[in-house]
Enzyme design. Structure first.
Site, mmCIF file in Angstrom:
data_model
loop_
_atom_site.group_PDB
_atom_site.id
_atom_site.type_symbol
_atom_site.label_atom_id
_atom_site.label_comp_id
_atom_site.label_asym_id
_atom_site.label_seq_id
_atom_site.Cartn_x
_atom_site.Cartn_y
_atom_site.Cartn_z
ATOM 1 N N GLU A 222 -5.900 3.425 -6.996
ATOM 2 C CA GLU A 222 -6.213 3.711 -5.461
ATOM 3 C C GLU A 222 -5.703 3.965 -5.040
ATOM 4 O O GLU A 222 -4.004 3.773 -5.039
ATOM 5 C CB GLU A 222 -6.010 1.538 -4.805
ATOM 6 C CG GLU A 222 -6.289 0.892 -5.854
ATOM 7 C CD GLU A 222 -7.611 0.530 -5.258
ATOM 8 O OE1 GLU A 222 -8.430 0.832 -4.247
ATOM 9 O OE2 GLU A 222 -8.263 -0.503 -5.698
ATOM 10 N N CYS B 26 -3.130 2.869 4.043
ATOM 11 C CA CYS B 26 -4.393 3.481 3.265
ATOM 12 C C CYS B 26 -5.651 3.781 3.828
ATOM 13 O O CYS B 26 -5.546 4.402 3.168
ATOM 14 C CB CYS B 26 -3.866 3.170 1.686
ATOM 15 S SG CYS B 26 -4.569 1.268 1.466
HETATM 16 P P1 NAP Z 1 3.827 6.767 -5.285
HETATM 17 O O1 NAP Z 1 4.940 7.803 -4.667
HETATM 18 O O2 NAP Z 1 2.566 7.593 -5.723
HETATM 19 O O3 NAP Z 1 4.108 5.656 -6.021
HETATM 20 C C1 NAP Z 1 3.600 4.633 -6.079
HETATM 21 C C2 NAP Z 1 3.791 3.782 -7.727
HETATM 22 O O4 NAP Z 1 4.076 4.660 -7.806
HETATM 23 C C3 NAP Z 1 5.533 3.719 -6.594
HETATM 24 O O5 NAP Z 1 6.132 2.192 -7.309
HETATM 25 C C4 NAP Z 1 6.048 4.094 -7.932
HETATM 26 O O6 NAP Z 1 6.906 4.112 -8.238
HETATM 27 C C5 NAP Z 1 5.606 4.580 -9.063
HETATM 28 N N1 NAP Z 1 5.389 5.746 -9.787
HETATM 29 C C6 NAP Z 1 5.899 7.428 -9.554
HETATM 30 N N2 NAP Z 1 5.961 7.996 -10.690
HETATM 31 C C7 NAP Z 1 5.863 7.086 -11.261
HETATM 32 C C8 NAP Z 1 4.848 7.494 -12.721
HETATM 33 N N3 NAP Z 1 5.445 8.747 -13.123
HETATM 34 N N4 NAP Z 1 4.526 6.427 -13.943
HETATM 35 C C9 NAP Z 1 4.353 5.282 -13.123
HETATM 36 N N5 NAP Z 1 4.397 5.176 -12.001
HETATM 37 C C10 NAP Z 1 5.081 6.115 -10.916
HETATM 38 O O7 NAP Z 1 3.051 5.683 -3.526
HETATM 39 P P2 NAP Z 1 4.201 5.594 -2.542
HETATM 40 O O8 NAP Z 1 4.334 6.558 -1.834
HETATM 41 O O9 NAP Z 1 4.559 4.687 -2.844
HETATM 42 O O10 NAP Z 1 2.793 4.799 -1.189
HETATM 43 C C11 NAP Z 1 1.783 6.330 -0.273
HETATM 44 C C12 NAP Z 1 0.946 6.303 -0.657
HETATM 45 O O11 NAP Z 1 0.176 4.990 -1.637
HETATM 46 C C13 NAP Z 1 0.113 6.797 0.416
HETATM 47 O O12 NAP Z 1 -0.064 7.975 -0.065
HETATM 48 C C14 NAP Z 1 -1.093 6.127 0.068
HETATM 49 O O13 NAP Z 1 -2.112 6.779 0.910
HETATM 50 C C15 NAP Z 1 -1.470 5.353 -0.808
HETATM 51 N N6 NAP Z 1 -1.617 3.941 -0.831
HETATM 52 C C16 NAP Z 1 -3.522 3.173 -1.315
HETATM 53 C C17 NAP Z 1 -3.676 2.657 -1.123
HETATM 54 C C18 NAP Z 1 -4.355 2.221 -1.676
HETATM 55 O O14 NAP Z 1 -4.618 0.913 -1.656
HETATM 56 N N7 NAP Z 1 -5.902 2.713 -2.154
HETATM 57 C C19 NAP Z 1 -2.577 1.055 -0.786
HETATM 58 C C20 NAP Z 1 -1.483 1.539 0.214
HETATM 59 C C21 NAP Z 1 -0.809 3.319 -0.861
HETATM 60 P P3 NAP Z 1 8.634 4.746 -7.523
HETATM 61 O O15 NAP Z 1 8.501 3.961 -6.406
HETATM 62 O O16 NAP Z 1 9.862 3.318 -8.425
HETATM 63 O O17 NAP Z 1 8.833 6.014 -7.827
#
Ligand code: NAP
Length: 522
Positions: free
Chosen positions: A255, A294
């Site tokens: 997602e 999101c």
């Molecule tokens: P992110 O930086 O991609 O992180 C998401 C999750 O992935 C966090 O728990 C992060 O952990 C983890 N992660 C990071 N690197 C990883 C790796 N190499 N392997 C496994 N996990 C890893 O996103 P965010 O900044 O938290 O969220 C914002 C984004 O999410 C926005 O672009 C938004 O559009 C999107 N979003 C989408 C939805 C949907 O339902 N489609 C819902 C909400 C948000 P750490 O925090 O520990 O780095």
């Protein structure tokens, strides 16, 4: 200072390094530390599969639903604690915090009721059989629990809802969970999981939590696991191409982000109810959770003749918003979650600047009530305007994860649909048109590019749930850039955590098989 712990193999454990800090986005002050260095992720997964999996396998759907009901009841009793953490660590106003916390509780309760209706069975069977030969030889399709663990990785913007909407469906399906909240806002997830664990609601191994980096978690993935990821497209790509994920081929749901669209119908005028309904949703997009949803509206498509009237009306409403400390009742827009997100939003705004003019905001707010703008992660609610849709590139591509919308004029419906499709697959679109037939026709054309389409006609009026709000009854996820995943949607959500098998044999065997399964179409 708070130090978050992981919950693995039935106990809470510390990371062995100092870790990273998480902050109060209003003041920039450190609230605590989070670290998962040395936490045994492989052991956590093994414990979940063996111990948690066995315990859940012994329970019927209804019994699993009862567990969710108890979690929801128990968490509801401490609601104020969760709202307070959401305010302090996510910069949520009362309304923002409710969307996260109450949204999570409502989703737990919804799945508790759904599971109760499935009764004493542990398997689902699709109604009807297919005859495969002239003789007594038929097939039925059966859904059973995947014998692995559900690895649930979440984004920072919904530490409560994001956790429970995934946990609820996984547990109903019978899969034990290893959840990994985003580090910046994991405090709320950790506190809620701790409360559930301490209350002894769930069997050992059913719910584990990794607080800190996901390092080591994916290395230990196995073929029957399910990885449900929510976050940015970049991280999604990393997970998709992780060597262990490629090798084990677990079920993977992504997602990701999207540049969602709202569309004012071609026939709408400034006097139409649709105009007002779109204004309300556009205002929500630049205020609720400071735009960090999101599903948030990012692009607003309006007929060319309506552009100036719409921009003027929205700009004047934006002038009524109050940015500041979310603890104050008059504040309607809180900060972004931290300094890093603020910098990312500025980078996004810079990318959009060459294609748009700024009608409101575009940088630091002029006034911040009750907080120091130099210390907090505040971004002014921003209204950008494009002159034409056709020549835009960044506007269709860059998700500024903050209170930012761009108004784009369109000539005719064909152009509007083409512009919506330039998002290359989004989570949610919305259509505002007084005429139900026109709104329906537009929704049908937007559907292939979106996971959900909200239409607001005169009949619906104000009685809708909002463009950005994800309802557990409806599927959540979008094609293409949005990740291609699908969550929730009532029983449909169970698909991800279960295996559909065509079972062939005699009608007598199939009748016996059906006796301890419940009929359901997923
Ligand atoms: P992110 O930086 O991609 O992180 C998401 C999750 O992935 C966090 O728990 C992060 O952990 C983890 N992660 C990071 N690197 C990883 C790796 N190499 N392997 C496994 N996990 C890893 O996103 P965010 O900044 O938290 O969220 C914002 C984004 O999410 C926005 O672009 C938004 O559009 C999107 N979003 C989408 C939805 C949907 O339902 N489609 C819902 C909400 C948000 P750490 O925090 O520990 O780095």
């Amino acid at each position: 200072m708070i130090r978050l712990q992981s919950h693995v193999c039935g106990r809470f454990v510390d990371g062995v390094a100092a870790g990273r800090s998480f902050v109060d986005p209003v003041t920039g002050e450190t609230l605590g530390m989070i670290d998962s260095t040395g936490v045994d992720c492989a052991g956590a997964l093994d414990h979940a599969r063996r111990v948690g999996g066995a315990a859940l396998a012994a329970l019927s759907f209804a019994e699993r639903g009862a567990l969710l009901g108890r979690i929801a009841e128990m968490l509801s009793a401490s609601r104020d604690t969760w709202l307070d953490i959401a305010r302090r660590n996510s910069g949520n106003t009362a309304r923002d915090a409710s969307i996260d916390v109450d949204g999570g509780l409502a989703t737990l309760k919804y799945y508790a009721r759904l599971a109760e209706k499935l009764g004493a069975a542990k398997r689902l069977i699709e109604p009807g059989s297919d005859r495969l030969a002239k003789g007594p030889f038929e097939a039925r399709h059966v859904w059973s629990t995947r014998p692995g663990a559900a690895i649930l990785i979440n984004a920072f913007n919904f530490p409560a809802w994001g956790l429970w909407e995934k946990v609820a469906v996984a547990l109903v399906a019978g899969m034990p969970v290893v959840a990994k909240p985003a580090s910046g806002t994991a405090w709320l997830a950790e506190a809620m999981v701790r409360a559930v664990v301490e209350a002894g609601v769930l069997p050992d191994g059913a719910l584990s939590l990794i607080c800190g980096s996901a390092e080591g978690l994916l290395d230990a993935v196995e073929p029957f696991d399910c990885i449900a990821f929510t976050g940015s497209a970049d991280t999604g790509r990393m997970i998709r191409s992780h060597p262990a994920v490629l090798a084990a081929n677990p079920r993977l749901g992504i997602e990701a982000d999207s540049v969602n669209v709202a569309l004012l119908a071609p026939s709408a005028t400034a006097e139409a109810q649709a105009f007002e309904r779109l204004l309300e949703q556009a205002l929500a997009a630049v205020s609720v959770k400071a735009g960090q949803l999101c599903t948030n509206i990012r692009r607003i498509l309006v007929p060319s003749a309506m552009k100036d009237a719409f921009v003027e009306a929205l700009a004047s409403r934006i002038d009524g918003l109050v940015v500041g400390d979310p603890a104050l009742p008059e504040v309607t827009v809180g900060p972004l979650v931290d300094e890093k997100q603020l910098r990312a939003a500025f980078a996004g705004l810079a990318a959009l600047a060459s294609e748009t003019r700024t009608a409101r905001g575009g940088g630091l707010p002029k006034t911040v009530v009750g907080a120091d703008p130099a210390k907090g992660a505040f971004l002014a609610p921003t209204l950008l305007v494009a002159d034409t849709g056709a020549t835009l590139s960044a506007v269709h591509d860059v998700e500024v994860f903050g209170p930012v919308v761009t108004v784009i004029p369109y000539r005719d419906l064909d152009e509007a649909i083409g512009l919506a499709a330039r998002g290359e697959g989004s989570l949610a679109a919305s259509v505002y048109g007084d005429d139900a037939e026109e709104a329906g026709a537009i929704a049908a054309r937007l559907a292939p590019y979106h996971g959900r389409v909200l239409t607001v006609d005169v009949e619906v009026g104000r009685s809708h749930t909002g463009h950005a709000i994800v309802m557990p009854q409806c599927v959540h996820g979008g094609p293409g850039r949005a990740g291609g995943g699908e969550e929730l949607g009532g029983l449909r959500g169970l698909r991800f955590f279960m295996q559909r098998t065509a079972i062939q044999g005699s009608p007598t065997m199939l009748a016996a098989l059906a006796a301890d399964a419940v009929d359901a179409t997923l």
